[in-house]
Design a protein around this motif. Structure first.
Motif, PDB file in Angstrom:
ATOM      1  N   SER A  30       0.836  -1.194   0.000  1.00 31.45           N
ATOM      2  CA  SER A  30       0.000   0.000   0.000  1.00 31.45           C
ATOM      3  C   SER A  30       0.878   1.255   0.000  1.00 31.45           C
ATOM      4  O   SER A  30       1.699   1.435   0.895  1.00 31.45           O
ATOM      5  CB  SER A  30      -0.883  -0.033   1.257  1.00 31.45           C
ATOM      6  N   HIS A  63      -2.922   1.921  -4.311  1.00 28.38           N
ATOM      7  CA  HIS A  63      -3.002   3.283  -3.770  1.00 28.38           C
ATOM      8  C   HIS A  63      -4.464   3.720  -3.730  1.00 28.38           C
ATOM      9  O   HIS A  63      -5.170   3.621  -4.745  1.00 28.38           O
ATOM     10  CB  HIS A  63      -2.195   4.226  -4.683  1.00 28.38           C
ATOM     11  N   LEU A 135      -9.619  -0.060   0.120  1.00 28.70           N
ATOM     12  CA  LEU A 135      -8.526  -0.984  -0.205  1.00 28.70           C
ATOM     13  C   LEU A 135      -8.908  -2.417   0.167  1.00 28.70           C
ATOM     14  O   LEU A 135      -8.548  -3.368  -0.531  1.00 28.70           O
ATOM     15  CB  LEU A 135      -7.232  -0.564   0.518  1.00 28.70           C
ATOM     16  N   CYS A 151      -0.933  -7.664   3.098  1.00 26.58           N
ATOM     17  CA  CYS A 151      -0.983  -6.244   2.760  1.00 26.58           C
ATOM     18  C   CYS A 151       0.089  -5.510   3.567  1.00 26.58           C
ATOM     19  O   CYS A 151       0.012  -5.459   4.800  1.00 26.58           O
ATOM     20  CB  CYS A 151      -2.379  -5.702   3.089  1.00 26.58           C
ATOM     21  N   ILE A 153       1.990  -2.300   4.917  1.00 28.53           N
ATOM     22  CA  ILE A 153       1.598  -0.913   5.210  1.00 28.53           C
ATOM     23  C   ILE A 153       2.792  -0.191   5.832  1.00 28.53           C
ATOM     24  O   ILE A 153       3.459  -0.735   6.720  1.00 28.53           O
ATOM     25  CB  ILE A 153       0.395  -0.899   6.191  1.00 28.53           C
TER      26      ILE A 153
END
Ligand code: SF4
Length: 326
Positions: A30, A63, A135, A151, A153
């Motif tokens: 991300s 994004h 997302l 994911c 981050i």
């Protein structure tokens, strides 16, 4: 200055995540355009493609974009960044945050609720609803019903006490199900600001020298230079995402206002109409009054001096309450 190879040794890599990646889990990184997520993406790309780690799943950048609230150059910058890394980029429409805030204001007024409509630490709908939820919807779709996805981050402990308390990895709520496995992972959680800049190819001294060189330039001019981070950093920002952020310091807000005066004026107009300051202790109208028309300057001073319209006689600077978005 530390090299990418040295910095990968500092990445927080729990054995569970390493094992999952070796088992072929997909990796969705991300990115916001900010330095932390850019540094994270460079590090994970390096680990995936230049080190023998056996991570074989798909890897993408994603994004969530908030329309006019973002720096105008962010999409262009992110597209170039993805191209440089050679990774697929998925841009998810998080909605135009300016319009989302206006809609929340109207909704609260229609309901007669006495509370500020701006996002805040207590009602952070700009992140939860506009970014995280969107997302998650993308991840559900991208990974499929029986997918396995991690994911990544770019949150850092040094940014706030709340962020410092976050777990390095945990199941991603809203994506993880009985049949789909999804984790959130914070690879750069313990990184210092200096290490983040090292991952982008700069020491802090080099960054400062470049900022002095870019002084007075427009964002697109910095973009066209060889600077490797978002142009806003070249122009002095210390953090980045929305042009005008509810957590922005005076310098970042001033930069955001000068780079996007139309949105700045829209926000100040909302302060004028509502009587609520953008931040609990700071009015946006005071940040760059030179960008306001004379009529707006007068209306703003009047609004500041009066209690908020349709609200209780409490101070307009009171801490916002948590209210549902819609
Ligand atoms: S940058 Fe600031 S205003 Fe924008 S989504 Fe994040 S917390 Fe909200």
């Amino acid at each position: 200055m530390l090299t990418l190879n040295e910095l990968t040794g500092k990445v927080a890599l729990p054995s569970e995540i390493d094992h999952a990646l070796k088992m072929g889990f997909d990796l969705a990184i991300s990115i916001s355009g900010g330095k932390d997520s850019d540094a994270m993406a460079r590090l994970l790309h390096h680990m995936r493609f230049h080190q023998a780690r056996g991570w074989n799943g798909r890897i993408i950048l994603m994004h969530a974009h908030l329309g006019r609230a973002e720096h105008q150059i962010t999409l262009q910058y992110i597209a170039r960044f993805a191209n440089q890394l050679g990774l697929p980029l998925h841009v998810v429409d998080g909605g135009d945050l300016v319009d989302v805030m206006k809609a929340r204001k109207l909704k609260l007024e229609a309901q007669g609720k006495h509370a500020p409509f701006w996002p805040s630490a207590q009602a952070r709908y700009c992140t939860s609803t506009c970014k995280r939820d969107k997302l998650s919807a993308f991840l559900r779709h991208w990974s499929g019903k029986t997918g396995r996805v991690i994911c990544a981050i770019g949150l850092r402990a040094a940014e706030s006490t709340t962020r410092a308390q976050k777990s390095i990895f945990q199941p991603r709520e809203g994506v993880n199900t009985l049949s789909r496995i999804a984790y959130d992972w914070l690879p750069v959680h313990h990184f210092t600001t200096e290490e983040i800049w090292n991952a982008l190819g700069y020491s802090l001294d080099q960054l400062q020298a470049l900022q002095a060189q870019f002084k007075g330039m427009a964002p697109h001019e910095v973009f066209r230079s060889s600077f490797k981070a978002h142009p806003a950093y070249g122009l002095g920002n210390t953090r980045l995402s929305c042009g005008l952020c509810i957590f922005g310091n005076l310098g970042n807000l001033h930069n955001g206002a000068s780079q996007n005066p139309e949105v700045y004026r829209e926000y100040v107009q909302l302060e004028i109409e509502s009587g609520y300051a953008f931040q609990p202790q700071r009015w946006l109208g005071d940040v760059a009054p030179e960008l306001l028309t004379p009529e707006m300057q007068i209306a703003f001073q009047r609004a500041k001096a009066q209690p908020p319209k349709q609200h209780s006689p409490q101070s307009p600077l009171s801490i916002p309450q948590q209210l549902p978005l819609f």
